[in-house]
Design an enzyme around this catalytic site. Structure first.
Site, mmCIF file in Angstrom:
data_model
loop_
_atom_site.group_PDB
_atom_site.id
_atom_site.type_symbol
_atom_site.label_atom_id
_atom_site.label_comp_id
_atom_site.label_asym_id
_atom_site.label_seq_id
_atom_site.Cartn_x
_atom_site.Cartn_y
_atom_site.Cartn_z
ATOM 1 N N LYS A 105 0.834 -1.204 0.000
ATOM 2 C CA LYS A 105 0.000 0.000 0.000
ATOM 3 C C LYS A 105 0.873 1.262 0.000
ATOM 4 C CE LYS A 105 -2.154 3.402 2.327
ATOM 5 N NZ LYS A 105 -1.686 4.322 3.374
ATOM 6 N N ASP A 123 -5.891 0.508 0.839
ATOM 7 C CA ASP A 123 -5.889 0.549 2.304
ATOM 8 C C ASP A 123 -7.231 -0.005 2.782
ATOM 9 O OD1 ASP A 123 -7.728 2.501 1.804
ATOM 10 O OD2 ASP A 123 -6.784 4.033 3.046
#
Length: 199
Positions: A105, A123
């Site tokens: 991420k 996320d």
DNA sequence: AACTCGGGGCA
DNA sequence: TGCCCAGAGTT
């Protein structure tokens, strides 16, 4: 990593962006923003973090969640940057993911924001919103969510898409109290219809 | 797959 | 004031 931070970050400085995003993991951007100004005054380059005693770096970011891990990771990360990458932030997700404290991420945020490389950073907001809307199955891993979104969204919009989904998830389609009754996407949301029936 | 690391926001 | 939130790494 909340969307607020992207507005405050210096997009033209990949190194500062990388540090800020590593600091942001599992914390609010408001708390990260409190320390970055003074932090970036004091530490300009990887050399500065590498040279600092760990306890000092810990003190400098003390108000951030998980600060001990993050201080250790950032110091190590800077040493690796100096040793392996000539002190430069690599413009490559897989290289970035080799750095401590940098997962998929974080790496996707850095390549897309700092280097303009199309990427979708998944996320918890992106994951939750995608699943509620029925874009992907509930059992999917974050990587599978990323792959599905990349298939369904044109490449030029990957980066703005994760920004949009993060905003939408953070402020509207919240984890505990989604605002389904006033949701513009209600007509196409499976989860929303389910939730309103049971309440 | 479950657990750990730590502080901030909000009920 | 206690519950919920937010990633990466380890086992």
């Amino acid at each position: 990593m909340f969307p607020d931070a992207h507005c405050e970050l210096n997009h033209s400085n990949p190194f500062e962006l990388l540090i800020a995003v590593v600091l942001s993991a599992q914390t609010t951007d408001a708390s990260v923003n409190k320390v970055t100004e003074s932090l970036f005054q004091k530490y300009k380059r990887p050399e500065d973090y590498a040279a600092a005693p760990l306890e000092e770096l810990e003190r400098d970011i003390r108000t951030i969640g998980l600060y001990r891990n993050k201080a250790k990771n950032i110091k190590k990360l800077c040493e690796i940057l100096l040793r392996e990458y000539g002190g430069e932030v690599p413009a490559d997700r897989d290289e970035l993911m080799k750095l401590p404290g940098v997962g998929r991420k974080t790496a996707n945020v850095v390549v897309s924001v700092a280097f303009g490389i199309p990427a979708i950073a998944v996320d918890t907001h992106v994951e939750r919103v995608s699943k509620r809307l029925g874009i992907c199955p509930w059992k999917d891993t974050p990587l599978q969510v990323e792959e599905t979104l990349m298939k369904k969204v044109p490449k030029e919009e990957w980066s703005i898409t994760h920004h949009r989904l993060i905003f939408f998830g953070r402020y509207h389609c919240k984890a505990q109290s989604p605002k389904c009754t006033v949701c513009p996407l209600f007509h196409l949301c499976r989860e929303g219809k389910k939730r309103l029936k049971t309440t």
